[in-house]
Design an enzyme around this catalytic site. Structure first.
Site, PDB file in Angstrom:
ATOM      1  CG  ASP A   1      -6.726  -2.184  -3.193  1.00 23.04           C
ATOM      2  OD1 ASP A   1      -7.353  -1.265  -2.350  1.00 23.04           O
ATOM      3  OD2 ASP A   1      -5.691  -2.557  -3.247  1.00 23.04           O
TER       4      ASP A   1
ATOM      5  CB  SER B   1      -0.947  -0.003   1.139  1.00 29.78           C
ATOM      6  OG  SER B   1      -1.961   1.040   1.111  1.00 29.78           O
TER       7      SER B   1
ATOM      8  CG  HIS C   1      -5.937  -2.283   0.145  1.00 29.18           C
ATOM      9  ND1 HIS C   1      -5.279  -1.710  -0.709  1.00 29.18           N
ATOM     10  CD2 HIS C   1      -5.297  -1.664   1.470  1.00 29.18           C
ATOM     11  CE1 HIS C   1      -4.194  -0.980  -0.160  1.00 29.18           C
ATOM     12  NE2 HIS C   1      -4.255  -1.138   1.191  1.00 29.18           N
TER      13      HIS C   1
END
Length: 682
Positions: free
Chosen positions: A620, A535, A655
């Site tokens: 995501d 991320s 995610h």
């Protein structure tokens, strides 16, 4: 291997797109990849997935071997620490052959099945139980589920004793729910359908249609999100309104749902605070004139922080991270010189004592606490060499007992066979950067490969915790390290401030300096250095690869945030505006050019790149799939060598990757296989 991969590499089509901001024009040839569900996009993802599948098929024996190691090490009937909610003791477990958890009620030495996620997940390629919350009388339970991976939850209600569902069903929520004390009224949050920002608080009464639900609060400032919670003494429901830098709290009467909310302290730019209700009044954790925060007290809703009594003053050497208030004590989680401690403050005597651990690096924190009248504290502890333990300590006598200890199935594992330490690298500006290490004793460090992990954003501090899967690397002679770079809060609030906005590049140079230090000081072989981040940590991976590609033999970038400038300029992309207080607003020329200087996608250049393994999820909601997709396409176009370049797009994930523990372990095994194959270690 690399040559074989090169021959089948996909080549993305290029459609020139001019992006002009502040009279500056960028050319993005892969902008078209944001056309979700288009044939061209799906075809290109399919081509990339074929390349990565071909590579991992060649290493299937290693991957399957790693998964078998995980399975032999981790009990298939895995048990997690018990916890108490609303006076009921629960425990989460896995059963052999199951991908998802079962939650049990513990009562009189017996277990009663409460939630079986395996039943709920049946027939779905993705499943996540986001949250569940029992009614105050424990007769009903509300639980929130996501079947896609985009963190868009449906709330349903179930009768405890009859195991039947109510007709009520709340769609389009963020998975948060709180009960009023009447056992029939719940508060939940709705997301903006475009930006996915949690911005509305609704009140639902059981037995009514969702269309009749009352809108209690709506936040119109797109920098802010809302959340709901309940005070530990069950007197108040809280509406938390927060951005990255500013907080406002609203109070609702948990006994009388007809009363309007009260503003606790009106929002003030830069003021962050939390409220902890007590019979005597309110304890407040605040950063007002206190960078590392302080605790103050007020008998009533105060006019200002200045009007409150200071209970724990500010310290430049000690960060106050969180507070919980029970009838007799404040529990305060603190961090000093990077290490966590728990302060027990007796509210009657105002005397403090500390729970602290005599180790170089570890993690300690409050375990589940929702009993206002408790006479004990429960806390968890682990380190990079020691699995999780949960302790209970009597607040009157100080007597401590171990109530849970995580045990590996592999009885040959002994914590004493591994060593963990903390070292300090020197940054470009002379700042000392802490690095946590773990390795198996007997490893010849100067010859060992190393996996260095980093994050460094949002003030999130990487915990130094045990990992059962990581042992497969350590047992093969790897060193594992975590760099606590600026952008975390490891060394206090200032540590965070020095790694954001127009100081963001400190995060990247700190990580590079940490990597250099590990090699130069003989903590690893500098020719065998691998790095990993996800991320915002994926942004870190992209930035340091562009700046110092020669340092790294291989890189694992999970769901990486790499197209910084374009994403931050597009306010229609989920969660973008709220990020302005972390990265800055590129509509401001100074921030635009600063972001442009480090944005990984914008700084891909003609040079040799290290071996790269990039992961993403098609659903995501935090980092859209097209960022890593564009990034790999551009690197393929620009790189001047033939190192491995792999992208794995999970079409059924968001995610956090795929759901279920077998999927999770397989994904970890693939990442390990990527670097082990490069070392020719099996």
């Amino acid at each position: 291997m690399a040559n074989a991969q090169q021959s089948v590499e996909p080549k993305a089509k290029k459609i020139q797109k001019e992006l002009t901001t502040h009279q500056h024009t960028r050319i993005d040839n892969y902008f078209w990849m944001n056309e979700r569900d288009s044939k061209d996009v799906l075809d290109y993802i399919g081509e990339e997935n074929k390349v990565s599948a071909s590579f991992f098929d060649q290493h299937k024996k290693l991957i399957n071997g790693l998964v078998k190691e995980f399975d032999k090490r981790i009990n298939p009937n895995e048990i997690y620490p018990p916890y108490e909610t609303n006076g009921v003791r629960y425990q989460e477990t896995y059963a052999e052959g199951d991908d998802y958890m079962k939650t049990y009620i513990l009562e009189n030495g017996k277990k009663k099945l409460f939630i079986d996620e395996n039943v709920r997940a049946k027939g779905h390629s993705y499943y996540a139980l986001g949250n569940w919350m029992p009614s105050p009388n424990n007769q009903l339970v509300a639980f929130c589920e996501d079947f896609i991976g985009r963190r868009n939850y449906t709330i349903r209600f179930r009768n405890y004793s009859e195991n039947t569902f109510l007709a009520d069903q709340l769609e389009g929520t963020d998975g948060t729910i709180e009960w009023a004390n009447d056992n029939k009224t719940v508060y939940y949050l709705k997301k903006d359908p475009q930006t996915l920002r949690s911005f509305q608080v609704y009140r639902h009464v059981l037995g009514t249609n969702q269309s009749e639900d009352a809108l209690i609060y709506e936040e119109t400032d797109e920098r802010f999100e809302v959340a709901v919670g309940k005070s530990i003494n069950n007197k108040y429901l809280f509406i938390f309104i927060s951005s990255s830098t500013t907080t406002e709290v609203l109070l609702l009467d948990a006994d009388n749902t007809s009363l309007p909310y009260q503003v606790f302290l009106k929002r003030e730019q830069g003021h962050e605070y939390s409220v902890h209700a007590h019979t005597d009044g309110f304890y407040i954790l605040t950063n007002k004139d206190a960078e590392n925060k302080k605790v103050v007290f007020s008998q009533t809703i105060p006019a200002s922080i200045e009007a409150c009594e200071v209970i724990i003053p500010h310290s430049k050497d000690r960060l106050l991270e969180s507070v919980e208030a029970i009838h007799s004590h404040l529990f305060v989680e603190e961090r000093s010189n990077g290490l966590e401690q728990i302060r027990l403050l007796n509210l009657k005597t105002r005397q403090s004592e500390y729970i602290k651990i005599d180790e170089e690096t570890y993690t300690i924190g409050l375990w589940e606490t929702d009993n206002y009248l408790a006479n004990t504290i429960e806390y968890r502890y682990n380190s990079m060499t020691t699995p999780t333990s949960v302790f209970k300590q009597d607040l009157t006598t100080g007597k401590k007992e171990l109530i849970f200890q995580y045990e590996l199935l592999d009885k040959t594992f002994h914590s004493a066979d591994y060593e963990s330490k903390r070292i300090w690298a020197t940054a470009n500006d002379g700042t000392k950067i802490p690095i946590s290490l773990v390795y198996k004793k007997g490893t010849k460090l100067s010859e060992a490969p190393c996996l260095l992990y980093g994050y460094g954003s949002y003030g999130y501090t990487l915990p130094d915790v045990f990992s059962a899967t990581r042992l497969s690397l350590l047992n093969r002679g790897f060193v594992y390290a975590q760099a606590h770079i600026r952008g975390e809060k490891y060394m206090g609030e200032q540590w965070y401030q020095e790694g954001k906005f127009l100081a963001k590049r400190n995060t990247f140079t700190d990580f590079i300096n940490a990597a250099e230090y590990l090699g130069m000081q003989g903590y690893c072989n500098p020719e065998k250095l691998y790095i990993n981040g996800g991320s915002a940590g994926g942004l870190l991976m992209g930035a340091v690869v562009n700046a110092a590609p020669y340092l790294f033999k291989g890189v694992i970038a999970d769901v990486p945030f790499v197209d910084v400038v374009s994403t931050m300029l597009d306010e229609t992309i989920p969660l973008t505006v709220g990020e302005y207080e972390e990265w800055g607003n590129p509509n401001d020329e100074e921030y635009y050019y600063y972001m442009l200087s480090y944005s990984p996608y914008d700084n891909v250049k003609r040079m040799d790149y290290p071996n790269l393994f990039i992961t993403t999820g098609y659903h995501d909601s935090q980092v859209q799939y097209w960022e890593p997709l564009k990034w790999i396409a551009k690197i393929r176009e620009y790189r001047t060598n033939k190192n491995l370049l792999l992208l794995d797009c999970n079409m059924d994930a968001g995610h956090g990757g795929g759901s279920g523990r077998s999927t999770e372990r397989y994904e970890i095994a693939k990442s390990f296989a990527f670097i082990l194959s490069l070392e020719n270690i099996h």
